[in-house]
Write an enzyme that holds these catalytic residues in place. Structure first.
Site, PDB file in Angstrom:
ATOM      1  N   SER A  82       0.874  -1.172   0.000  1.00 40.08           N
ATOM      2  CA  SER A  82       0.000   0.000   0.000  1.00 40.08           C
ATOM      3  C   SER A  82       0.914   1.225   0.000  1.00 40.08           C
ATOM      4  O   SER A  82       1.138   1.853   1.002  1.00 40.08           O
ATOM      5  CB  SER A  82      -0.913  -0.008   1.226  1.00 40.08           C
ATOM      6  OG  SER A  82      -0.170   0.116   2.418  1.00 40.08           O
ATOM      7  N   HIS A 128      -3.351  -6.271   2.402  1.00 38.85           N
ATOM      8  CA  HIS A 128      -2.461  -7.261   3.008  1.00 38.85           C
ATOM      9  C   HIS A 128      -3.160  -8.593   3.286  1.00 38.85           C
ATOM     10  O   HIS A 128      -2.557  -9.505   3.833  1.00 38.85           O
ATOM     11  CB  HIS A 128      -1.875  -6.738   4.331  1.00 38.85           C
ATOM     12  CG  HIS A 128      -0.993  -5.537   4.151  1.00 38.85           C
ATOM     13  ND1 HIS A 128      -0.659  -4.697   5.181  1.00 38.85           N
ATOM     14  CD2 HIS A 128      -0.374  -5.034   3.048  1.00 38.85           C
ATOM     15  CE1 HIS A 128       0.138  -3.730   4.722  1.00 38.85           C
ATOM     16  NE2 HIS A 128       0.308  -3.905   3.438  1.00 38.85           N
ATOM     17  N   GLN A 164      -6.709  -1.601   7.104  1.00 39.46           N
ATOM     18  CA  GLN A 164      -5.594  -2.491   6.783  1.00 39.46           C
ATOM     19  C   GLN A 164      -4.960  -3.189   7.992  1.00 39.46           C
ATOM     20  O   GLN A 164      -4.580  -4.345   7.906  1.00 39.46           O
ATOM     21  CB  GLN A 164      -4.539  -1.663   6.047  1.00 39.46           C
ATOM     22  CG  GLN A 164      -3.304  -2.401   5.587  1.00 39.46           C
ATOM     23  CD  GLN A 164      -2.345  -1.469   4.854  1.00 39.46           C
ATOM     24  OE1 GLN A 164      -2.546  -1.149   3.701  1.00 39.46           O
ATOM     25  NE2 GLN A 164      -1.306  -1.016   5.530  1.00 39.46           N
ATOM     26  N   GLU A 165      -4.850  -2.457   9.112  1.00 40.08           N
ATOM     27  CA  GLU A 165      -4.124  -3.026  10.243  1.00 40.08           C
ATOM     28  C   GLU A 165      -4.828  -2.782  11.568  1.00 40.08           C
ATOM     29  O   GLU A 165      -5.167  -1.646  11.894  1.00 40.08           O
ATOM     30  CB  GLU A 165      -2.710  -2.420  10.321  1.00 40.08           C
ATOM     31  CG  GLU A 165      -1.911  -2.691   9.057  1.00 40.08           C
ATOM     32  CD  GLU A 165      -0.599  -1.924   8.970  1.00 40.08           C
ATOM     33  OE1 GLU A 165      -0.083  -1.493  10.019  1.00 40.08           O
ATOM     34  OE2 GLU A 165      -0.103  -1.764   7.846  1.00 40.08           O
ATOM     35  N   GLU A 217       1.506  -9.489   7.006  1.00 38.65           N
ATOM     36  CA  GLU A 217       2.334  -9.043   8.123  1.00 38.65           C
ATOM     37  C   GLU A 217       2.253  -9.982   9.329  1.00 38.65           C
ATOM     38  O   GLU A 217       2.545  -9.593  10.463  1.00 38.65           O
ATOM     39  CB  GLU A 217       1.974  -7.604   8.504  1.00 38.65           C
ATOM     40  CG  GLU A 217       2.268  -6.648   7.349  1.00 38.65           C
ATOM     41  CD  GLU A 217       2.191  -5.179   7.702  1.00 38.65           C
ATOM     42  OE1 GLU A 217       1.680  -4.837   8.783  1.00 38.65           O
ATOM     43  OE2 GLU A 217       2.653  -4.365   6.887  1.00 38.65           O
ATOM     44  N   ASP A 236      -4.190   1.107  11.493  1.00 38.46           N
ATOM     45  CA  ASP A 236      -3.722   1.791  10.287  1.00 38.46           C
ATOM     46  C   ASP A 236      -4.837   1.602   9.272  1.00 38.46           C
ATOM     47  O   ASP A 236      -5.017   0.503   8.732  1.00 38.46           O
ATOM     48  CB  ASP A 236      -2.411   1.198   9.765  1.00 38.46           C
ATOM     49  CG  ASP A 236      -1.969   1.880   8.461  1.00 38.46           C
ATOM     50  OD1 ASP A 236      -2.627   2.861   8.045  1.00 38.46           O
ATOM     51  OD2 ASP A 236      -0.960   1.444   7.859  1.00 38.46           O
ATOM     52  N   GLU A 257      -3.548   5.586  12.067  1.00 39.69           N
ATOM     53  CA  GLU A 257      -2.670   5.986  10.968  1.00 39.69           C
ATOM     54  C   GLU A 257      -3.474   6.158   9.681  1.00 39.69           C
ATOM     55  O   GLU A 257      -4.436   5.423   9.460  1.00 39.69           O
ATOM     56  CB  GLU A 257      -1.616   4.879  10.814  1.00 39.69           C
ATOM     57  CG  GLU A 257      -0.565   5.099   9.743  1.00 39.69           C
ATOM     58  CD  GLU A 257       0.380   3.882   9.673  1.00 39.69           C
ATOM     59  OE1 GLU A 257       0.698   3.280  10.732  1.00 39.69           O
ATOM     60  OE2 GLU A 257       0.782   3.521   8.555  1.00 39.69           O
ATOM     61  N   ASP A 266       1.388   8.320   7.298  1.00 42.73           N
ATOM     62  CA  ASP A 266       2.272   7.395   6.567  1.00 42.73           C
ATOM     63  C   ASP A 266       2.253   7.805   5.088  1.00 42.73           C
ATOM     64  O   ASP A 266       3.109   8.552   4.637  1.00 42.73           O
ATOM     65  CB  ASP A 266       1.772   5.964   6.778  1.00 42.73           C
ATOM     66  CG  ASP A 266       2.436   4.966   5.860  1.00 42.73           C
ATOM     67  OD1 ASP A 266       3.465   5.290   5.258  1.00 42.73           O
ATOM     68  OD2 ASP A 266       1.938   3.817   5.727  1.00 42.73           O
ATOM     69  N   LYS A 297       9.578   5.439   7.344  1.00 43.03           N
ATOM     70  CA  LYS A 297       9.957   4.271   6.545  1.00 43.03           C
ATOM     71  C   LYS A 297      11.120   4.694   5.654  1.00 43.03           C
ATOM     72  O   LYS A 297      10.936   5.538   4.766  1.00 43.03           O
ATOM     73  CB  LYS A 297       8.795   3.842   5.656  1.00 43.03           C
ATOM     74  CG  LYS A 297       7.604   3.222   6.379  1.00 43.03           C
ATOM     75  CD  LYS A 297       6.453   3.073   5.400  1.00 43.03           C
ATOM     76  CE  LYS A 297       5.343   2.185   5.924  1.00 43.03           C
ATOM     77  NZ  LYS A 297       4.129   2.297   5.070  1.00 43.03           N
ATOM     78  N   HIS A 311       8.264  -1.061   9.567  1.00 42.63           N
ATOM     79  CA  HIS A 311       8.621  -2.055   8.549  1.00 42.63           C
ATOM     80  C   HIS A 311       7.773  -1.810   7.300  1.00 42.63           C
ATOM     81  O   HIS A 311       6.944  -0.889   7.271  1.00 42.63           O
ATOM     82  CB  HIS A 311       8.334  -3.463   9.099  1.00 42.63           C
ATOM     83  CG  HIS A 311       6.859  -3.727   9.309  1.00 42.63           C
ATOM     84  ND1 HIS A 311       6.309  -4.988   9.416  1.00 42.63           N
ATOM     85  CD2 HIS A 311       5.814  -2.865   9.425  1.00 42.63           C
ATOM     86  CE1 HIS A 311       5.006  -4.889   9.583  1.00 42.63           C
ATOM     87  NE2 HIS A 311       4.683  -3.623   9.605  1.00 42.63           N
ATOM     88  N   LYS A 319       6.639  -0.232  14.578  1.00 43.09           N
ATOM     89  CA  LYS A 319       5.657  -1.237  14.165  1.00 43.09           C
ATOM     90  C   LYS A 319       6.346  -2.196  13.226  1.00 43.09           C
ATOM     91  O   LYS A 319       6.990  -1.791  12.269  1.00 43.09           O
ATOM     92  CB  LYS A 319       4.377  -0.611  13.591  1.00 43.09           C
ATOM     93  CG  LYS A 319       4.399  -0.048  12.215  1.00 43.09           C
ATOM     94  CD  LYS A 319       2.944   0.107  11.684  1.00 43.09           C
ATOM     95  CE  LYS A 319       2.946   0.502  10.232  1.00 43.09           C
ATOM     96  NZ  LYS A 319       1.599   0.540   9.654  1.00 43.09           N
TER      97      LYS A 319
HETATM   98  C1  2PG Z   1       1.750   0.575   6.043  1.00 42.25           C
HETATM   99  C2  2PG Z   1       2.707  -0.504   5.608  1.00 42.25           C
HETATM  100  C3  2PG Z   1       3.390  -1.276   6.674  1.00 42.25           C
HETATM  101  P1  2PG Z   1       2.974  -1.289   3.182  1.00 42.25           P
HETATM  102  O1  2PG Z   1       0.812   0.928   5.321  1.00 42.25           O
HETATM  103  O2  2PG Z   1       1.957   1.175   7.095  1.00 42.25           O
HETATM  104  O3  2PG Z   1       2.525  -1.834   7.608  1.00 42.25           O
HETATM  105  O4  2PG Z   1       2.203  -1.301   4.593  1.00 42.25           O
HETATM  106  O5  2PG Z   1       4.390  -1.658   3.448  1.00 42.25           O
HETATM  107  O6  2PG Z   1       2.229  -2.288   2.332  1.00 42.25           O
HETATM  108  O7  2PG Z   1       2.866   0.095   2.637  1.00 42.25           O
HETATM  109 MG    MG Z   2       0.421   2.689   6.751  1.00 42.06          MG
END
Ligand code: 2PG
Ligand code: MG
Length: 427
Positions: A44, A156, A164-165, A208, A243, A286, A313, A338, A366, A389
């Site tokens: 993403s 994911h 997503q999370e 993940e 997230d 997030e 993010d 990141k 990550h 994270k």
């Molecule tokens: C996010 C990340 C990591 P991706 O959106 O924060 O969890 O996902 O690496 O797929 O962007």
């Molecule tokens: Mg994110």
């Protein structure tokens, strides 16, 4: 001193946790020190991220990184050879200048990052210091709070969850070890609750390492998480984080968000979050809106930014320009860091600095496609940002980060402190 000057730069194509090719680079110096780094990859991805160079064509669906490997061993090696590995900023700047594009599309952000991080590792090795110490100095002794993604949705996972999370956040513990294993207790309990409720297929894992149960509504996931935390006796000590990765369920045609079977305007989306934070112990959210909707992000921050961490993010993509826009608009109160979003270590450090100085907290992250390289664990300790994270407490590429933090905590002994609640900068 010649011992620190770069003598050799080698790269190769290896695999990430999704079975996709990625790049690993090793830098060696005249004095015989070396350091390597393996680059992660997102699914993403924010639109403003550094360019990820893939070969294209038929081989591996175009996902190969042989061109990036050639760029490392060719033009980038040319740029860095003979330079002192301790001159991180100079080396990164030289690569950025040689690339000459705004988003590192000439040599590839993945190629450049591999050299940048391998350089730091080689420098630390040459100085005989662990990476976290090299990056953070003598003050680097705080072990970050782990944000563990235990229910996977969005891109994911193969389920219907838009968000997503769904993360668990063990906050109120004295040590990282205690916090991590509290998270593991919750993860184990969650697994049996999920199997009990949805059958055996509910234990299938997403990218993940979190479960990817056949759940369609966010609340259902939150309910079961709260249940798992209660069951193992950690209510009040283990909190929740989301997230949303909202760009993933935003329909640009009509400007609506598709969540939980509803189509919502940005205003309705805001109400949705306000309602969730009232009813669940959520400490961090997030990317609650589409990555270009700084206005909505700012509005939500105004309403709950004092008590909930709001992390950018895709919004900020570890890019100082985008972060500054956010700071100006008071959009969000935390930066997701990141390193492969921006493509060099020094630009990442700079971005963290700008965030911290503006009173934003920082969470090292990550990517969904990872390798077993644990460098981000050292980075989080070195940055002294107190948050990381790194996915669920399961699967090799996720646990390599958590295991590295256990090791750092052990190494620091009585000097180690667990970041705990204060890392979030909220009440
Ligand atoms: C996010 C990340 C990591 P991706 O959106 O924060 O969890 O996902 O690496 O797929 O962007
Ligand atoms: Mg994110």
């Amino acid at each position: 001193m010649a011992a620190f000057s770069i003598s050799e730069v080698r790269a190769m194509e290896i695999l990430d946790s999704r079975g996709e090719p990625t790049i690993m680079t090793r830098i060696s110096t005249e004095g015989g020190f070396s350091g390597s780094f393996s680059v992660p990859a997102g699914a993403s991805r924010g639109r403003s991220e550094a360019f990820e160079l893939r070969d294209g064509g038929k081989r591996l669906g175009g996902r190969g990184v042989l061109t990036a490997v050639a760029n490392v061993e060719g033009p980038l090696a040319e740029v860095v050879r003979g330079r002192d590995v301790r001159r991180q900023w100079e080396i990164d700047e030289a690569m950025v200048r040689a690339d000459g594009t705004k988003n590192k599309s000439r040599f590839g952000g993945n190629a450049i990052l591999s050299v940048s991080m391998a350089t730091a590792r080689a420098a630390a090795a040459g100085l005989g210091e662990p990476l976290y110490r090299y990056l953070g100095g003598v003050g680097a002794r705080e072990i970050p709070v782990p944000f563990m993604n235990v229910i996977n949705g969005g891109v994911h996972a193969g389920n219907e969850l838009a968000i997503q999370e769904f993360m668990i956040v063990p906050l109120r513990f004295n040590t990282f070890r205690e916090a991590l294993f509290a998270g593991v207790e919750v993860y184990r309990e969650l697994k049996s609750l999920l199997i009990g409720k949805y059958g055996r297929s509910a234990k299938n894992l997403g990218d993940e390492g979190g479960f990817a149960p056949p759940i369609g509504r966010s609340e259902e996931a939150l309910e079961i998480l709260v249940g798992a935390i209660e069951e193992v006796g950690f209510s009040g000590k283990v909190k929740l984080a989301l997230d949303a990765a909202a760009s993933g369920f935003f329909d640009e045609e009509d400007g609506k968000y598709l969540v939980d079977g509803r189509s919502m305007s940005p205003g309705e989306m805001e109400d949705f979050y306000l309602d969730l934070v009232e009813r669940y112990p959520i400490v961090s959210i997030e990317d609650p809106f589409h990555e270009e909707d700084f206005e909505s992000f700012s509005s939500l921050t105004k309403k709950i930014g004092g008590r909930v961490q709001l992390v950018g993010d895709d919004f900020f993509t570890t890019n100082v320009e985008r972060l500054k826009k956010g700071i100006k608009m008071r959009a969000g109160n935390a930066l997701l860091l990141k390193i492969n979003q921006i493509g060099t270590l020094s630009e990442s450090l700079h971005c963290a600095e700008v965030a911290l100085r503006a009173g934003y907290s920082v969470m090292v992250s990550h990517r969904s496609g990872e390798t077993t390289d644990p460098a981000i664990a050292d980075l989080a300790v070195g940055l002294r940002c107190g948050q990381i994270k790194a996915g669920a407490p399961a699967r090799g590429e996720r646990v390599s980060k958590y295991n590295r933090l256990l090791e750092i905590e052990e190494e620091l002994g009585s000097e180690a402190v667990f970041a705990g609640e204060s890392a979030l900068g909220i009440d």
